[in-house]
Write an enzyme that holds these catalytic residues in place. Structure first.
Site: not given
Length: 399
Positions: A36, A199, A355, A378
């Site tokens: 990052r 999920k 990720g 996200g």
């Protein structure tokens, strides 16, 4: 993108507040993965070459609104100094007299890193006074290069923009929005979405939005079992979300009605229990043995998914195909990574987000063989789900 870019700003001699995403893993006071930090270097070098005086802000972990040495950005400043090849000033707080005097003392091309903005509860509360204090550290110029935080309406991402003259996207932010924006608004076709992970509930909006845009969708990982069970197939002890069965049935019905290609696994590797050394077998999804659980996609599914990916001109991939953390169940994910890299080599545009898919691309040694790896799990999910990102909306519109 109709937002201002750092390229549009007059940076010479100006103090520029740059929101970066330096939320990196630390161990024993050392940065364990500097990806990052490296990703934002082009923005920092661009600004420095034009004589900007840079004030950098980031969060790190979850210090719960108060100082915690475990989450200090000091080691990040040391690594940044090595990568830039110059001394990086450090302020022990992100607001107040010390950070203000250090920001004013910066020479042209100088860099100051502020301590973790989440040491103040006001950051996540998007507090006005705190936002105003952050803005006092620059000369009216704000650059957001933290795509990974763009889905959060926090003070250093959104609040500060109310107190500056111009708020612009950094080069990394610009690249993220260019790739993801084109995939959603003007993709080269066929456009194939590959979705995995545990999920369905984490990705409902993404599934619904991409079904309107993509030409095909491949669903693997734990989320596939909710879809398979909704069709009445035996899934043994595989992961399932009982409260999402009706939704899965509805989505499959919509896909069939519109002739949309929604592919689910046809075979899988099942294990007796969720352990790295558990007994395994490959079975058809129609004959999953009672008491066993699906832990990875099988060879037939890999072949079918890979063939679909090979035809694609745009590929968006988010989420692993199995319990990727365990080497015994990583093969399906690695094979999909190879298929995506092969399609990219033939001219497809490939975008990897999330990720585990990013980790898979790196583990397969193929990170440089795909078009774009998103730095925001996200944020990229919300963007692909059709949501507006507060950190992008807050940037200044181009006239």
């Amino acid at each position: 993108m109709n937002k201002l870019s750092i390229r549009d700003l007059d940076l010479g001699g100006q103090r520029v507040f740059v929101r970066v995403d330096f939320n990196v893993p630390l161990e024993g006071g050392r940065v364990m993965d500097d990806t990052r930090i490296r990703e934002t270097l082009p923005t920092l070098q661009f600004a420095r070459e034009r004589g900007a005086r840079l004030v950098l802000a980031s969060h790190l972990g979850r210090p719960k609104g108060k100082p915690d040495p475990m989450f200090s950005l000091r080691p990040v400043g040391a690594r940044l100094a090595e990568l830039l090849g110059l001394a990086v000033e450090f302020a022990a707080d992100c607001v107040g007299a010390d950070s203000e005097s250090k920001s004013r003392a910066l020479a042209n091309g100088g860099v100051l890193l502020l301590e973790n903005v989440r040491y103040h509860a006001e950051e996540e509360a998007n507090d006005e006074k705190f936002s105003h204090q952050l803005a006092a550290l620059c000369d009216g110029l704000f650059v957001c290069d933290a795509f990974g935080s763009a889905h959060r309406a926090h003070a250093s991402v959104v609040g500060i923009t109310r107190y500056v003259k111009q708020a612009a996207a950094g080069l990394l932010m610009e690249r993220e929005l260019a790739y993801l924006g084109k995939a959603l608004s003007n993709p080269e076709r066929p456009f194939v979405a590959v979705l995995g992970g545990a999920k369905v509930s984490d990705k409902i909006e993404v599934v619904e939005n991409l079904m309107k845009i993509a030409d095909a969708m491949l669903i693997g990982g734990g989320m596939a079992y909710t879809f398979l069970k909704s069709q009445g197939l035996p899934i043994g002890k595989s992961l399932v979300e009982p409260d999402k069965l009706d939704l899965a049935r509805k989505l499959l019905g919509e896909a069939a009605q519109r002739n949309f290609r929604l592919l689910l696994p046809t075979d899988h590797i099942v294990g007796a229990e969720l352990k790295p050394d558990t007994q395994t077998q490959v079975t058809s999804v129609h004959s999953t043995p009672e008491g066993w659980m699906g832990l990875d996609i099988g060879p037939d599914t890999v072949a079918k998914f890979s063939a679909e990916i090979a035809r694609a001109r745009t590929i968006v991939w988010n989420g692993p195909m199995g319990v990727f953390e365990m080497p015994a169940f990583a093969k399906g994910t690695i094979e999909i990574a190879r298929a995506v890299a092969a399609a990219t080599a033939k001219g497809a545009t490939s975008i990897i987000g999330g990720g585990d898919s990013v980790a898979a691309i790196h583990q397969a040694g193929l990170a440089d063989k795909v078009s774009h790896i998103s730095t925001g799990g996200g944020a990229s999910l919300e963007f692909l789900g059709g949501r507006k990102l507060p950190g992008v909306e807050a940037l200044t519109d181009k006239e």
